[in-house]
Design a protein around this motif. Structure first.
Motif, PDB file in Angstrom:
ATOM      1  N   ALA A 144       0.827  -1.207   0.000  1.00 38.97           N
ATOM      2  CA  ALA A 144       0.000   0.000   0.000  1.00 38.97           C
ATOM      3  C   ALA A 144       0.860   1.256   0.000  1.00 38.97           C
ATOM      4  CB  ALA A 144      -0.923   0.006   1.214  1.00 38.97           C
ATOM      5  N   PHE A 145       2.096   1.131   0.462  1.00 38.64           N
ATOM      6  CA  PHE A 145       3.033   2.254   0.505  1.00 38.64           C
ATOM      7  C   PHE A 145       4.034   2.202  -0.646  1.00 38.64           C
ATOM      8  CE2 PHE A 145       1.493   1.260   4.683  1.00 38.64           C
ATOM      9  CZ  PHE A 145       1.209   2.491   5.252  1.00 38.64           C
ATOM     10  N   MET A 151       1.425  -4.796  -8.884  1.00 38.13           N
ATOM     11  CA  MET A 151       0.496  -5.063  -7.788  1.00 38.13           C
ATOM     12  C   MET A 151      -0.297  -3.829  -7.382  1.00 38.13           C
ATOM     13  SD  MET A 151       2.464  -7.911  -5.470  1.00 38.13           S
ATOM     14  CE  MET A 151       0.884  -8.533  -4.866  1.00 38.13           C
ATOM     15  N   GLY A 152      -0.566  -2.968  -8.369  1.00 38.12           N
ATOM     16  CA  GLY A 152      -1.293  -1.736  -8.075  1.00 38.12           C
ATOM     17  C   GLY A 152      -2.687  -1.955  -7.528  1.00 38.12           C
ATOM     18  N   VAL A 153      -3.433  -2.896  -8.105  1.00 35.28           N
ATOM     19  CA  VAL A 153      -4.798  -3.148  -7.628  1.00 35.28           C
ATOM     20  C   VAL A 153      -4.765  -3.723  -6.221  1.00 35.28           C
ATOM     21  CG1 VAL A 153      -6.885  -4.502  -8.004  1.00 35.28           C
ATOM     22  CG2 VAL A 153      -5.765  -3.390  -9.926  1.00 35.28           C
ATOM     23  N   TYR A 154      -3.917  -4.690  -5.996  1.00 38.96           N
ATOM     24  CA  TYR A 154      -3.766  -5.258  -4.650  1.00 38.96           C
ATOM     25  C   TYR A 154      -3.368  -4.166  -3.661  1.00 38.96           C
ATOM     26  CZ  TYR A 154      -1.613  -7.810  -0.786  1.00 38.96           C
ATOM     27  OH  TYR A 154      -1.273  -8.273   0.460  1.00 38.96           O
ATOM     28  N   ALA A 155      -2.386  -3.352  -4.041  1.00 38.29           N
ATOM     29  CA  ALA A 155      -1.925  -2.272  -3.160  1.00 38.29           C
ATOM     30  C   ALA A 155      -3.061  -1.303  -2.852  1.00 38.29           C
ATOM     31  CB  ALA A 155      -0.753  -1.539  -3.803  1.00 38.29           C
ATOM     32  N   ALA A 185       5.578  -6.775   4.753  1.00 37.65           N
ATOM     33  CA  ALA A 185       6.180  -6.883   3.428  1.00 37.65           C
ATOM     34  C   ALA A 185       6.187  -8.357   3.043  1.00 37.65           C
ATOM     35  CB  ALA A 185       7.584  -6.291   3.449  1.00 37.65           C
ATOM     36  N   VAL A 186       6.960  -8.719   2.048  1.00 39.41           N
ATOM     37  CA  VAL A 186       7.021 -10.107   1.597  1.00 39.41           C
ATOM     38  C   VAL A 186       7.362 -11.015   2.775  1.00 39.41           C
ATOM     39  CG1 VAL A 186       8.153 -11.745   0.053  1.00 39.41           C
ATOM     40  CG2 VAL A 186       7.705  -9.409  -0.712  1.00 39.41           C
TER      41      VAL A 186
END
Length: 245
Positions: A144-145, A151-155, A185-186
């Motif tokens: 999100a940050f 991964m824009g949609v997920y973010a 994070a991951v």
């Protein structure tokens, strides 16, 4: 931290971070309701391990996208335990796609699960919190940050979770219910097992602690936010990312 006598509902707890949260809360005295969508065997194995270790856990199937399923889940949890003191909204989905390839179905799946799922589980659970209050912890994401790698949609869905966390905290504060989010994070789970080794190594190299998270790293932060020790923290998203951001 002690959760003796508390009832904790952890969604998506059959594996990964959710399973680590369930083990941690149960190990400190909570009665844990473990939910799963499809992986019944893993959920039941976890529940059995908790009970064999002296804890209390029960498994429940739910699809957090479906309102009838959510209502049935909450009814079953309350029938089993009488109330809910802690809610951990961990269940979610993730996906990566180039911006030019995003379609409505891809967008809707992630927002419907990650955002609407969080909303309706919380709506259904809150009436069963005691008058003394309780704790809600939502799962956001470091993405999100830093919305990279398609991964824009997920973010964006996880950024929405963080914003909702603030709104929930404001509305539920008068009931002495704190609402916070954790943004990992991951993390080394079966969901990231297919990530190329070189990509994992790159993330580890960018992290000051020079490694990826393991589920327990995140579970301990969630457990703190669910505890009495975190009573003066609400409306916050805690970056549990090893300093990556």
């Amino acid at each position: 931290m002690s959760f003796d006598g508390k009832v904790a509902l952890v969604t998506g707890a059959s594996r990964g971070i959710g399973a680590a949260v369930a083990r941690t809360l149960a190990g400190r005295g909570a009665n844990v309701a473990i939910t799963y969508k499809e992986n019944r065997r893993s959920a039941e194995t976890l529940s059995l391990a908790i009970c064999d270790g002296g804890g209390t856990a029960t498994t429940f199937q739910v699809s957090i996208e479906d309102s009838d399923s959510v209502q049935q889940l909450i009814a079953n949890v309350v029938e089993s335990y009488g109330r809910i003191d802690i809610l951990v909204n961990n269940a979610g989905v993730a996906g990566a796609r180039a911006f030019s390839e995003i379609d409505f179905s891809f967008y809707a799946q992630q927002f419907h699960t990650n955002v609407w799922g969080t909303i309706q589980v919380t709506q259904a659970a809150v009436p069963h919190f005691p008058v003394s209050g309780g704790r809600i912890v939502n799962l956001s994401s470091q993405r999100a940050f830093s919305p990279r790698d398609g991964m824009g949609v997920y973010a964006a869905s996880k950024a929405a979770v963080s914003t909702l966390t603030q709104a929930m905290a404001i509305e539920l504060g008068p009931r002495n219910i704190t609402v916070n989010a954790v943004a990992p994070a991951v993390t080394e789970t079966d969901m990231t097992a297919k990530m190329p080794a070189e990509k994992k190594a790159a993330f580890a190299a960018l992290t000051p602690l020079k490694r990826l998270a393991v589920p327990q790293d995140v579970a301990d932060v969630i457990a703190f936010l669910a505890s009495d020790e975190a009573r003066w923290i609400t409306g916050r998203t805690i970056l549990a990312d090893g300093g990556l951001t």
